[in-house]
Design an enzyme around this catalytic site. Structure first.
Site, short mmCIF file in Angstrom:
data_model
loop_
_atom_site.label_atom_id
_atom_site.label_comp_id
_atom_site.label_asym_id
_atom_site.label_seq_id
_atom_site.Cartn_x
_atom_site.Cartn_y
_atom_site.Cartn_z
N VAL A 11 0.85 -1.22 -0.03
CA VAL A 11 -0.02 0.03 0.21
C VAL A 11 0.82 1.38 -0.15
CG1 VAL A 11 -1.82 1.29 1.33
CG2 VAL A 11 -2.01 -1.17 1.00
N THR A 124 -5.37 -0.47 6.92
CA THR A 124 -6.84 -0.97 7.43
C THR A 124 -6.85 -1.14 8.66
OG1 THR A 124 -6.99 -2.05 5.11
CG2 THR A 124 -8.50 -2.83 7.04
N PHE A 156 -8.18 1.33 -1.52
CA PHE A 156 -9.02 0.45 -2.06
C PHE A 156 -8.12 -0.25 -3.28
CE2 PHE A 156 -12.45 1.20 0.19
CZ PHE A 156 -12.54 2.51 0.67
N CYS A 267 -5.98 -9.41 2.38
CA CYS A 267 -6.98 -8.78 2.69
C CYS A 267 -8.14 -9.35 3.09
CB CYS A 267 -7.19 -7.56 1.80
SG CYS A 267 -5.79 -6.59 1.43
C1 UDX Z 1 -1.39 -2.87 3.95
C2 UDX Z 1 -1.94 -2.10 4.80
O1 UDX Z 1 -1.29 -1.65 5.62
C3 UDX Z 1 -3.00 -3.24 5.76
O2 UDX Z 1 -3.48 -2.67 6.67
C4 UDX Z 1 -3.91 -4.00 4.68
O3 UDX Z 1 -4.72 -4.69 5.32
C5 UDX Z 1 -3.09 -4.69 3.78
O4 UDX Z 1 -2.34 -3.76 2.93
P1 UDX Z 1 0.85 -4.20 3.28
O5 UDX Z 1 1.08 -2.68 2.55
O6 UDX Z 1 0.25 -5.23 2.50
O7 UDX Z 1 -0.71 -3.54 4.19
O8 UDX Z 1 1.72 -4.50 4.38
P2 UDX Z 1 3.02 -5.14 4.04
O9 UDX Z 1 3.32 -5.39 2.62
O10 UDX Z 1 3.39 -5.87 5.16
O11 UDX Z 1 4.00 -3.65 4.37
C6 UDX Z 1 4.01 -3.28 5.72
C7 UDX Z 1 5.58 -2.29 5.56
O12 UDX Z 1 5.67 -1.52 6.86
C8 UDX Z 1 6.45 -3.27 5.74
O13 UDX Z 1 7.39 -3.14 4.68
C9 UDX Z 1 7.00 -3.28 6.84
O14 UDX Z 1 8.62 -3.18 6.94
C10 UDX Z 1 6.96 -1.67 7.12
N1 UDX Z 1 6.80 -1.23 8.45
C11 UDX Z 1 6.36 -2.02 9.85
C12 UDX Z 1 7.20 -0.15 9.17
O15 UDX Z 1 7.91 0.67 8.29
N2 UDX Z 1 7.36 0.57 10.27
C13 UDX Z 1 6.76 -0.40 11.31
O16 UDX Z 1 6.68 0.01 12.40
C14 UDX Z 1 6.19 -1.62 10.81
C1 UDX Z 2 -9.04 -6.64 -2.45
C2 UDX Z 2 -9.81 -5.60 -2.65
O1 UDX Z 2 -10.44 -6.02 -4.25
C3 UDX Z 2 -9.37 -4.28 -2.65
O2 UDX Z 2 -10.42 -3.42 -3.04
C4 UDX Z 2 -8.80 -4.01 -1.30
O3 UDX Z 2 -8.20 -2.76 -1.29
C5 UDX Z 2 -7.85 -5.06 -0.99
O4 UDX Z 2 -8.44 -6.50 -1.24
P1 UDX Z 2 -7.16 -8.05 -3.52
O5 UDX Z 2 -7.07 -8.79 -2.26
O6 UDX Z 2 -5.70 -7.59 -4.03
O7 UDX Z 2 -8.00 -6.80 -3.28
O8 UDX Z 2 -7.57 -8.95 -4.65
P2 UDX Z 2 -8.94 -9.36 -5.29
O9 UDX Z 2 -8.89 -8.94 -6.90
O10 UDX Z 2 -10.07 -8.84 -4.49
O11 UDX Z 2 -9.21 -10.66 -4.99
C6 UDX Z 2 -9.20 -11.52 -3.61
C7 UDX Z 2 -9.19 -12.85 -3.91
O12 UDX Z 2 -10.76 -13.14 -4.24
C8 UDX Z 2 -8.47 -13.66 -4.60
O13 UDX Z 2 -8.02 -14.89 -4.10
C9 UDX Z 2 -9.25 -13.78 -6.11
O14 UDX Z 2 -8.93 -14.99 -6.72
C10 UDX Z 2 -10.62 -14.02 -5.40
N1 UDX Z 2 -11.70 -13.69 -6.31
C11 UDX Z 2 -12.03 -12.68 -6.81
C12 UDX Z 2 -12.70 -14.98 -6.56
O15 UDX Z 2 -12.44 -16.08 -6.00
N2 UDX Z 2 -13.71 -14.57 -7.49
C13 UDX Z 2 -13.88 -13.35 -7.85
O16 UDX Z 2 -14.86 -13.31 -8.86
C14 UDX Z 2 -12.94 -12.38 -7.74
#
Ligand code: UDX
Ligand code: UDX
Length: 440
Positions: A11, A124, A156, A267
């Site tokens: 994100v 989130t 999103f 997610c």
């Molecule tokens: C995001 C949103 O933050 C999460 O709430 C949502 O549910 C999923 O997408 P994501 O970006 O996927 O999470 O997390 P991740 O890929 O694990 O990256 C988080 C980063 O934050 C990591 O690189 C970690 O090293 C960093 N981090 C963690 C910091 O920089 N400071 C901290 O104190 C903890």
């Molecule tokens: C999701 C939400 O779509 C996004 O808006 C939010 O910010 C983060 O979480 P993501 O998890 O990256 O995004 O993937 P997504 O494309 O939503 O698929 C999620 C899962 O649902 C995958 O495992 C996919 O295979 C499954 N899926 C999706 C189905 O099984 N059927 C469908 O019709 C669509």
């Protein structure tokens, strides 16, 4: 505007790079030193289409940089985005320790460098978290002249389409009661909001709920269609026809109605569980969220039973199975909560050997599957299918959709378990294959 992004993950890195692309001066922080070292060389820690080029362009334009230091990250920022991960803890609630750690570091910096800041929480977080963070800052900064205004700005972004989702959002949600934050948001998001106003100002509490409710609704749509698929199989209906017959109703829509192995990713499973716990923490019970999770959890077993049933009178332990697809969805190397990985971990005990291929997620999967001995990771889908008895399609990568029937004919038992309903059942059946989809 000068922007700091804290947490350079899926994100934070996408949001920061896109904000830089929109003309802001962005500095991304991460506590992971290796991640920052690679990012400074524009080498990104995960696959996201188009991200590497965007990062390179913006580093060369000198409006995107990376650091481990909060002092450097915050030194001349007007706005901070908090994008640290909020993974689920063992109780199924969001683990907010990373968020708390980041809040502490920001407060420490502000105690020594008095400034006012707007802080958008993009991670989130469960209902009530943003207000708790606001109070925490007031507590930590009560001796200082600094002031932090906390707002909620949920993301999103879909992995594999994250840049496009950022640059052309369906909606931009900002939870705040501050006119100043609204003005800042208007300026920040104007470049992606000029065609039609998608910027919605709501209360902080509503913004937090909108994120969880949206993901939970989408996940529930998937569990719903997966249940209908089971009925289709019993009565001889075709789930693709049912979807098409439903989806033209704009109240239903035809997205997220694809039956298959179920939903994975970092997610949906996490957010459903977190929201279910928010209900419980508010003395409520959500039957629907629990049902969506239960249906999804049963889906893998339901699919594996198709394989066991097909081989019911044969010795499955002599069989070599080919699996195409390891990532939780196409266009990503992310295997977090991947159904394919879950399925392989169960299947490995029933079969002789598993031969797998994924276009880009193999390296991540190798680590996750290192305890499985009867598995081979192949370089191409063709090599993976060589010498195998049956094929499972677990992730619907584009390259699997039109596979040449010559290649499929290598399968000794000429049987295909299509976990994402992407192949042409009629054609394959006419060629003598046994085809098993989900709801077909
Ligand atoms: C995001 C949103 O933050 C999460 O709430 C949502 O549910 C999923 O997408 P994501 O970006 O996927 O999470 O997390 P991740 O890929 O694990 O990256 C988080 C980063 O934050 C990591 O690189 C970690 O090293 C960093 N981090 C963690 C910091 O920089 N400071 C901290 O104190 C903890
Ligand atoms: C999701 C939400 O779509 C996004 O808006 C939010 O910010 C983060 O979480 P993501 O998890 O990256 O995004 O993937 P997504 O494309 O939503 O698929 C999620 C899962 O649902 C995958 O495992 C996919 O295979 C499954 N899926 C999706 C189905 O099984 N059927 C469908 O019709 C669509």
């Amino acid at each position: 505007m000068k922007i700091t992004v804290i947490g350079s993950g899926y994100v934070g890195l996408v949001s920061g790079t896109c904000l830089a692309e929109l003309g802001n001066n962005v500095i991304c922080l991460d506590i992971d030193k290796n991640r920052i070292r690679s990012l400074k060389k524009a080498s990104i820690p995960f696959y996201e289409p188009g991200l590497e080029d965007l990062i390179q362009n913006n580093i060369s334009k000198d409006n995107l940089s990376f650091t481990n230091s909060y002092k450097e990250a915050l030194s001349n920022s007007d706005v901070v985005f908090l994008c640290v991960g909020t993974p689920e803890d063992k109780s199924g609630r969001a683990n907010l320790s990373y968020l708390e750690n980041a809040v502490g570091c920001i407060a420490e910096y502000l105690q020594n460098n008095p400034r006012n800041l707007v802080l958008f929480i993009k991670s989130t977080v469960p209902s009530g978290t943003c207000n708790l963070v606001q109070k925490r800052f007031e507590q930590l900064l009560k001796e200082s002249s600094s002031q932090v205004t906390v707002a909620s700005n949920p993301e999103f972004l879909k992995e594999g389409a994250a840049i496009q989702d950022f640059m052309s959002p369906d909606r931009i949600i900002v939870g705040t009661d501050s006119k100043f934050v609204e003005d800042v948001s208007e300026i920040l998001y104007r470049p992606v909001n000029w065609k039609s106003n998608r910027l919605k100002f709501v209360s902080i509490e509503s913004a937090e709920i909108i994120k969880y409710a949206s993901n939970s609704f989408l996940a529930t749509k998937i569990s719903f269609i997966n249940e209908i698929a089971k009925l289709c199989e019993k009565v001889g209906a075709d789930i693709n026809e049912v979807r098409e017959g439903m989806g033209t109703d704009p109240r239903i829509g035809n997205s997220f109605l694809y039956a298959g192995l179920g939903f994975g990713g970092s997610c949906f499973p996490k957010d459903l569980k977190a929201l279910e716990n928010t209900f419980l923490d508010n003395e409520l019970e959500s039957l629907l969220l629990r049902a969506s999770l239960d249906v999804n959890n049963l889906q893998t077993e339901y699919f594996i039973n198709k394989i066991l049933a097909f081989y019911n009178d044969q010795d499955l332990s002599s069989k070599v199975i080919c699996v195409w697809g390891l990532s939780f969805k196409p266009e990503t190397d992310d295997i977090r909560e991947s159904i394919s990985i879950k399925m392989i971990k169960t299947l490995a005990y029933h079969v002789k050997h598993i031969s797998v291929y994924d276009p880009i997620a193999t390296d991540n999967a190798r680590k996750e599957l290192e305890t499985i001995s009867n598995i081979t990771f192949q370089e191409t889908s063709n090599k993976a299918i060589d010498g195998t008895d049956a094929l499972i399609i677990a992730t619907e990568w584009r390259e699997f959709w039109n596979i040449d029937v010559e290649i499929l004919s290598k399968l000794k038992d000429k049987v295909i378990f299509d976990g994402r309903n992407i192949l042409d059942k009629e054609f394959l059946t006419s060629k003598g294959f046994s085809y098993f989809g989900v709801g077909r």
